[in-house]
Design a protein around this motif. Structure first.
Motif, short mmCIF file in Angstrom:
data_model
loop_
_atom_site.label_atom_id
_atom_site.label_comp_id
_atom_site.label_asym_id
_atom_site.label_seq_id
_atom_site.Cartn_x
_atom_site.Cartn_y
_atom_site.Cartn_z
N GLY A 225 -3.98 -2.56 6.71
CA GLY A 225 -4.18 -3.80 5.96
C GLY A 225 -4.09 -5.03 6.84
N VAL A 226 -3.10 -5.05 7.74
CA VAL A 226 -2.94 -6.20 8.64
C VAL A 226 -4.15 -6.32 9.57
N MET A 227 -4.59 -5.19 10.13
CA MET A 227 -5.76 -5.22 11.02
C MET A 227 -7.00 -5.71 10.29
N ALA A 247 -7.42 -2.50 0.41
CA ALA A 247 -7.48 -1.45 1.43
C ALA A 247 -6.11 -0.80 1.64
N VAL A 248 -5.04 -1.60 1.56
CA VAL A 248 -3.68 -1.05 1.71
C VAL A 248 -3.41 -0.02 0.62
N VAL A 249 -3.75 -0.36 -0.62
CA VAL A 249 -3.53 0.57 -1.74
C VAL A 249 -4.40 1.81 -1.60
N MET A 250 -5.69 1.61 -1.31
CA MET A 250 -6.61 2.74 -1.23
C MET A 250 -6.30 3.64 -0.05
N SER A 261 -12.21 1.86 0.35
CA SER A 261 -11.81 0.47 0.56
C SER A 261 -12.87 -0.33 1.30
N ALA A 262 -13.77 0.36 2.03
CA ALA A 262 -14.80 -0.35 2.79
C ALA A 262 -15.92 -0.84 1.89
N ILE A 263 -16.16 -0.17 0.77
CA ILE A 263 -17.31 -0.48 -0.08
C ILE A 263 -17.29 -1.92 -0.60
N ALA A 287 -10.92 -0.60 12.69
CA ALA A 287 -9.56 -0.41 12.16
C ALA A 287 -9.27 1.06 11.89
N GLN A 288 -10.26 1.78 11.34
CA GLN A 288 -10.05 3.20 11.05
C GLN A 288 -9.98 4.03 12.32
N GLN A 289 -10.73 3.64 13.35
CA GLN A 289 -10.63 4.37 14.62
C GLN A 289 -9.26 4.18 15.25
N ILE A 290 -8.75 2.96 15.20
CA ILE A 290 -7.40 2.70 15.73
C ILE A 290 -6.37 3.48 14.92
N GLU A 291 -6.54 3.47 13.60
CA GLU A 291 -5.58 4.18 12.73
C GLU A 291 -5.61 5.69 12.97
N SER A 292 -6.80 6.28 13.03
CA SER A 292 -6.91 7.73 13.13
C SER A 292 -6.56 8.26 14.53
#
Length: 360
Positions: A225-227, A247-250, A261-263, A287-292
């Motif tokens: 969420g912050v990113m 996005a934080v919730v989803m 959350s991207a939609i 953001a998802q690449q950093i997260e994963s």
């Protein structure tokens, strides 16, 4: 040997299905129990989630020689501070952004209709099948928009229903933090030494499973969420705070959450400016690449050991049966059930002769 195992497995299966049939036939006996559990489910689950987020603070204070009761009050004080800050500084912005977004939906629908009509007018040859499909989309675009809006409002309504029971959550949470560590010893005193040891192992496994998921998913979701919020601000995306909180919730929904959350972010960006929509997708991808690749492996690791296909199947089934709340809770519930079954299976294997350890 095979026949012996096969007969034993067959008899066990028949007994299980007989038990299920008897429970189904006498379900009227369990209806009051179900109603009672349904009434207290929300505060217990809510308190349980907050418990796993705040319990590390209480445990850390206890290691520093702070009495657990005082540590519990300190944890409550921190929660009050966080909630107060959210109510004072975050909630008004989110409320205003959501109101603006809701008011702009008709304009977005009209713009979409105009874009489709322009594209349709500039096509010289359109197969009849595509022509009918496009016309059907144009005719029902408002209906689709209403359905999406109703779905969003429904999700928000479920969240508010959850929040409505919030006044009971502090009571459950207080005693969970203060006396939660006494639960296992209290139950163990009524069991034989062997069963008490097995129960303690099971409780430790379940506690580890839930803590790994809830604490890990909370940290990961907040980081994402912050990113996203920083990225949305950089590209100038409207409603950035609301979309980042969404996005934080989803992101609590494993695997599918990031895509869901991207939609809305991409759609909002496209209507604001097509280039911003593309940049919103890029921000979400980064953001998802950093997260994963960096956050999740270090925070959660492979704590739940769930195959992606299993996760997708569970999420699809839970979404169809229990809606949004089912999506949120199906993975930890499945992980707990898997832990319980695995524990009792291992206990059963230990009791079997060494030459006959398998179930089938």
């Amino acid at each position: 040997m095979f026949e012996k195992k096969g007969v034993r497995f067959l008899v066990t299966s028949i007994l299980i299905f007989t038990l299920i049939y008897l429970i189904h036939k006498t379900r009227f006996i369990f209806e009051p129990v179900g109603a009672y559990l349904g009434a207290i489910a929300v505060p217990i689950i809510g308190a349980g989630v907050i418990f796993y987020i705040t319990n590390p603070v209480v445990n850390w204070l206890e290691k520093k020689k702070v009495p657990r009761l005082i540590g519990t009050f300190i944890a409550f004080l921190l929660l009050v501070v966080v909630i107060t800050l959210v109510v004072l500084f975050v909630a008004p912005i989110v409320q205003q952004q959501f109101a603006n977004l809701y008011e702009s939906i008709p304009k977005m629908v009209k713009s979409a209709e105009q874009l489709i009509e322009i594209w349709q007018d500039n096509q010289n040859i359109i197969p009849p099948q595509f022509e009918g499909t496009i016309q059907n989309i144009i005719d029902n675009l408002s209906t689709y928009a209403e359905a999406v809006t109703t779905g969003i409002i429904g999700v928000i309504g479920q969240i508010f229903s959850f929040v409505f029971a919030f006044f009971l959550i502090p009571f459950f949470l207080f005693f969970m933090l203060k006396d939660g560590h006494k639960f296992v010893p209290f139950i163990s005193q009524f069991l034989s030494p062997a069963k008490a040891s097995s129960f303690r192992q099971l409780a430790i496994s379940i506690n580890h499973t839930l803590a790994s998921f809830i604490q890990g998913q909370f940290i990961v979701s907040v980081c994402v969420g912050v990113m996203l919020y920083i990225g949305y601000i950089i590209i100038g995306l409207e409603y950035s705070l609301s979309l980042a909180l969404f996005a934080v919730v989803m992101n609590f929904i494993p695997f599918l959450g990031p895509f869901l959350s991207a939609i809305p972010a991409v759609i909002v960006g496209l209507f604001q400016d097509p280039l911003i929509g593309v940049w919103a997708a890029v921000v979400m991808f980064i953001a998802q690449q950093i997260e994963s690749n960096f956050i999740s492996p270090n925070v959660m690791g492979r704590a739940l050991s769930l195959h992606p296909l299993t996760v997708i199947t569970l999420i699809l089934a839970a979404g169809g049966i229990a809606g949004f709340l089912g999506l949120l809770f199906i993975i930890p519930a499945y992980a707990v059930i898997k832990t319980i079954i695995g524990h009792f299976y291992q206990q059963w294997k230990k009791k079997q002769p060494e030459e006959d350890p398998d179930l089938i």
